[in-house]
Design a protein around this motif. Structure first.
Motif, PDB file in Angstrom:
ATOM      1  N   TRP A 125       1.106  -1.272  -0.016  1.00  0.00           N
ATOM      2  CA  TRP A 125      -0.005  -0.041   0.080  1.00  0.00           C
ATOM      3  C   TRP A 125       0.931   1.295  -0.120  1.00  0.00           C
ATOM      4  N   ALA A 126       1.830   1.232   0.660  1.00  0.00           N
ATOM      5  CA  ALA A 126       2.501   2.410   0.946  1.00  0.00           C
ATOM      6  C   ALA A 126       3.826   2.645  -0.344  1.00  0.00           C
ATOM      7  N   GLY A 127       3.397   3.350  -1.128  1.00  0.00           N
ATOM      8  CA  GLY A 127       4.268   3.833  -2.273  1.00  0.00           C
ATOM      9  C   GLY A 127       3.593   3.037  -3.559  1.00  0.00           C
ATOM     10  N   ASN A 128       2.738   1.938  -3.042  1.00  0.00           N
ATOM     11  CA  ASN A 128       2.136   1.157  -4.419  1.00  0.00           C
ATOM     12  C   ASN A 128       3.498   0.413  -4.971  1.00  0.00           C
ATOM     13  N   GLU A 129       4.349  -0.085  -3.982  1.00  0.00           N
ATOM     14  CA  GLU A 129       5.601  -0.822  -4.402  1.00  0.00           C
ATOM     15  C   GLU A 129       4.914  -2.145  -5.045  1.00  0.00           C
ATOM     16  N   HIS A 130       5.481  -2.594  -6.350  1.00  0.00           N
ATOM     17  CA  HIS A 130       5.141  -3.930  -6.718  1.00  0.00           C
ATOM     18  C   HIS A 130       6.222  -5.047  -6.251  1.00  0.00           C
ATOM     19  N   LEU A 131       5.760  -6.039  -5.590  1.00  0.00           N
ATOM     20  CA  LEU A 131       6.527  -7.064  -4.981  1.00  0.00           C
ATOM     21  C   LEU A 131       6.483  -8.292  -5.537  1.00  0.00           C
ATOM     22  N   ALA A 138      -9.670   1.734   1.571  1.00  0.00           N
ATOM     23  CA  ALA A 138      -9.299   1.671   0.082  1.00  0.00           C
ATOM     24  C   ALA A 138     -10.117   1.551  -0.740  1.00  0.00           C
ATOM     25  N   ILE A 139     -11.402   1.465  -0.280  1.00  0.00           N
ATOM     26  CA  ILE A 139     -12.689   1.223  -1.266  1.00  0.00           C
ATOM     27  C   ILE A 139     -13.122   2.699  -1.713  1.00  0.00           C
ATOM     28  N   ASP A 140     -12.778   3.898  -0.935  1.00  0.00           N
ATOM     29  CA  ASP A 140     -13.002   5.212  -1.254  1.00  0.00           C
ATOM     30  C   ASP A 140     -11.582   5.754  -2.148  1.00  0.00           C
ATOM     31  N   GLY A 141     -10.836   4.855  -2.369  1.00  0.00           N
ATOM     32  CA  GLY A 141      -9.819   5.430  -3.195  1.00  0.00           C
ATOM     33  C   GLY A 141      -8.689   5.983  -2.194  1.00  0.00           C
ATOM     34  N   ASN A 142      -8.673   5.901  -0.739  1.00  0.00           N
ATOM     35  CA  ASN A 142      -7.546   6.300   0.118  1.00  0.00           C
ATOM     36  C   ASN A 142      -6.747   5.153   0.546  1.00  0.00           C
ATOM     37  N   GLY A 143      -5.921   4.576  -0.534  1.00  0.00           N
ATOM     38  CA  GLY A 143      -5.068   3.245  -0.178  1.00  0.00           C
ATOM     39  C   GLY A 143      -4.107   3.830   0.536  1.00  0.00           C
ATOM     40  N   GLU A 144      -3.551   5.072   0.139  1.00  0.00           N
ATOM     41  CA  GLU A 144      -2.229   5.702   1.040  1.00  0.00           C
ATOM     42  C   GLU A 144      -2.347   5.479   2.461  1.00  0.00           C
ATOM     43  N   ASN A 145      -3.614   5.396   3.035  1.00  0.00           N
ATOM     44  CA  ASN A 145      -3.635   5.297   4.267  1.00  0.00           C
ATOM     45  C   ASN A 145      -3.804   3.896   4.924  1.00  0.00           C
ATOM     46  N   CYS A 146      -3.602   3.120   4.026  1.00  0.00           N
ATOM     47  CA  CYS A 146      -3.587   1.538   4.379  1.00  0.00           C
ATOM     48  C   CYS A 146      -2.169   1.154   4.752  1.00  0.00           C
ATOM     49  N   SER A 147      -2.220   0.076   5.568  1.00  0.00           N
ATOM     50  CA  SER A 147      -0.660  -0.559   5.767  1.00  0.00           C
ATOM     51  C   SER A 147      -0.658  -1.894   5.352  1.00  0.00           C
TER      52      SER A 147
END
Length: 545
Positions: free
Chosen positions: A62-68, A105-114
């Protein structure tokens, strides 16, 4: 199954299109046995192309949308936990498994997720090869030309064997059937082979056969034994004939008992010894044995009135005194016959003689199915120990297949008992002991009668495991099937030794006898047992007397 002395030659008739291979020469056939190799490890497979949809998933942080990592699945829906682990490794799997749902994340606020999340990137139509197993040839054997005498199991004349093979694959066929009867080779062209028989000894002769296919392989090798014995002189021709018996996995008739099949050994002809009998009625199985231990248990639980006995009807060791045994006699007789109906039913289902079961219970527990705390705790009518449970699960494969899924997962059970982790083996042994333990503090007399009845079949299955282990001990010592070197009655005696004293006692005694070149019979094996395991001899004699 038919038996025969080694000095009696087997008659093969050309009228039946049977060709004998002797001294390395094949007579009258254009197909050599080496042209189509018999193979017990036949592995028929083919591959087919199957279309499927491959789904590509990404695991990202979630942080930085880093692909793993990427996950490729061939099914709809989310990837499974095992797929995440396989494609992404343990550390990412652990982080994914510990990530909590993030509603924002449902509301598009994924940056607040861990943590991490799964995202479907797309799908692709693909094809893959699947390997499937094909059916292998099969062969079956029957007895033909038996003019059966009315109201008997006798043939009026010596019959023949017929082996019939079948090839299930289209455009393929059975080339020939071949095998060995009393170590004499035979070959028949085509899918049917008929072999005349001759008189044999009471132990029978060996049989092996298989079918060769145009596919380039063969059916499994079927083994067994055949016995043909005259019924004896009779005043009436209507009661004189031939007993014809067959033991083989490929036999289409009535199969011998499980232990007889495992040993390739025939029961005695005629009326069996009483201890090997399986009466069909409780009246014929009933017994009236004075059992002091059972009487003592009934006296302790005040089932018997012993007020007239000066010693309260009991000895110091808990057994009934002579006075107590006399007073308890009616209840002792009733109790020792309480489980006869279930013993008979179990014998019919398992092929373990009901007399063996009942006599074994009499020796082990005197029909009092409590727990005896010794070096090894012993449970139930047959006083099963953890070592005994191990033997049942290890050697009785069919029983393991039925019992294991009651305790462990199907996936674990597919490994087989010997390949299970130790903790799972312990769980299975404990579960089996719990099933035969009939102690019940809340039940009348402290015994669960229904539990006792249900445990009887488990003891029969345990005996089957022991008969198979005993047979393997003899096979290992002699390099022959047990039925070739020991008779049916002695093999049951060896099974009782294995059950009561353990495989170590039996194996040492059999190896000593085989090493000396002596017959593998009870008279010789019991002499060796007297040295190291004398209690085993006494036990067997008590069961079989």
């Amino acid at each position: 199954m038919t038996t025969r002395n080694s000095q009696q030659s087997l008659l093969f008739s050309k009228a039946f299109l049977v060709f004998i291979v002797a001294f390395g020469v094949i007579l009258g056939t254009s197909v050599s046995s080496s042209e189509v190799l018999a193979d017990d490890d036949t592995n028929r497979t083919t591959t087919i192309i199957v279309p499927y949809t491959e789904y590509e998933w990404w695991v990202s942080r979630w942080a930085g949308n880093e692909h793993l990592c990427k996950i490729f699945a061939d099914h709809e829906g989310m990837p499974t936990a095992s797929e995440v682990y396989i494609y992404c490794g343990e550390s990412i799997y652990t982080e994914w498994a510990e990530t909590l749902a993030c509603p924002s994340a449902i509301d598009g606020n994924g940056e607040n997720c861990s943590g991490v999340y799964l995202h479907l990137m797309g799908s692709t139509l693909k094809e893959k090869e699947i390997t499937i197993e094909l059916p292998v040839p099969e062969a079956r054997i029957t007895i033909i030309n038996c003019d059966q005498l009315p109201n008997t199991d006798l043939c009026s004349y010596i019959p023949s064997l017929r082996i019939t093979a079948q090839e299930s694959l289209p455009n393929e066929h059975i080339i020939q059937i071949q095998g060995l009867l009393n170590n004499i080779p035979f070959i028949c062209q085509g899918q049917i082979c008929e072999i005349p028989l001759r008189a044999t000894s009471t132990q029978g002769i060996s049989l092996e056969f298989w079918a060769d296919s145009s596919y380039g392989d063969s059916s499994k090798h079927y083994s067994g034994r055949v016995r043909v014995v005259e019924s004896g002189v009779s005043d009436s021709l209507e009661t004189s004939g031939w007993y014809v018996d067959l033991i083989s996995e490929g036999w289409e008739g009535k199969q011998a008992g499980i232990c007889a099949q495992a040993w390739e050994a025939f029961p005695p002809i005629g009326t069996p010894s009483k201890w090997l009998d399986s009466p069909a009625s409780t009246e014929l199985l009933a017994s009236e044995v004075p059992l002091a231990y059972l009487a003592g248990q009934l006296i302790k639980r005040q089932v018997v009135n012993v007020s007239e006995c000066d010693d309260y009807g009991l000895l110091v060791n808990g057994y009934a005194s002579p006075c107590g045994l006399d007073k308890a006699r009616p209840e002792v007789i009733r109790w020792q016959n309480l489980f006869d109906a279930q013993i008979i039913e179990t014998a019919q289902e398992s092929s373990v003689p009901s007399q063996i079961l009942k006599r074994m219970f009499a020796q082990e527990s005197q029909f009092w199915p409590g727990v005896i705390r010794n070096t090894y705790d012993e449970y139930g009518l047959g006083q099963l120990t953890e070592l005994g449970a191990d033997t049942a699960l290890l050697w009785n494969f069919d029983f393991f297949d039925q019992f294991c899924p009651l305790v462990l997962s199907d996936e674990a059970c597919q490994k087989g008992y010997i390949h299970l982790e130790e903790e799972n083996q312990i769980l299975l042994r404990g579960a089996l002991l719990a099933h035969v333990n009939a102690e019940c503090p809340t039940c009348a007399l402290g015994i669960d009668i229904e539990g006792v009845n249900s445990s009887i079949s488990l003891f029969a299955q345990t005996l089957i495991g022991n008969c198979k282990q005993a047979g393997q001990i003899i096979a290992d010592a002699t390099n022959k099937v047990p039925g070739e070197v020991s008779d049916y009655e002695d093999l049951w005696r060896f099974t009782l030794v294995n059950y009561h004293a353990g495989a170590g006692c039996l194996e040492e005694a059999v190896n000593q006898v085989a090493g000396a070149g002596a017959p593998i019979d009870w008279s010789h094996v019991s002499l060796e047992l007297e040295t190291n395991c004398p209690h085993a001899v006494e036990y067997v004699e008590n069961v079989t007397q």
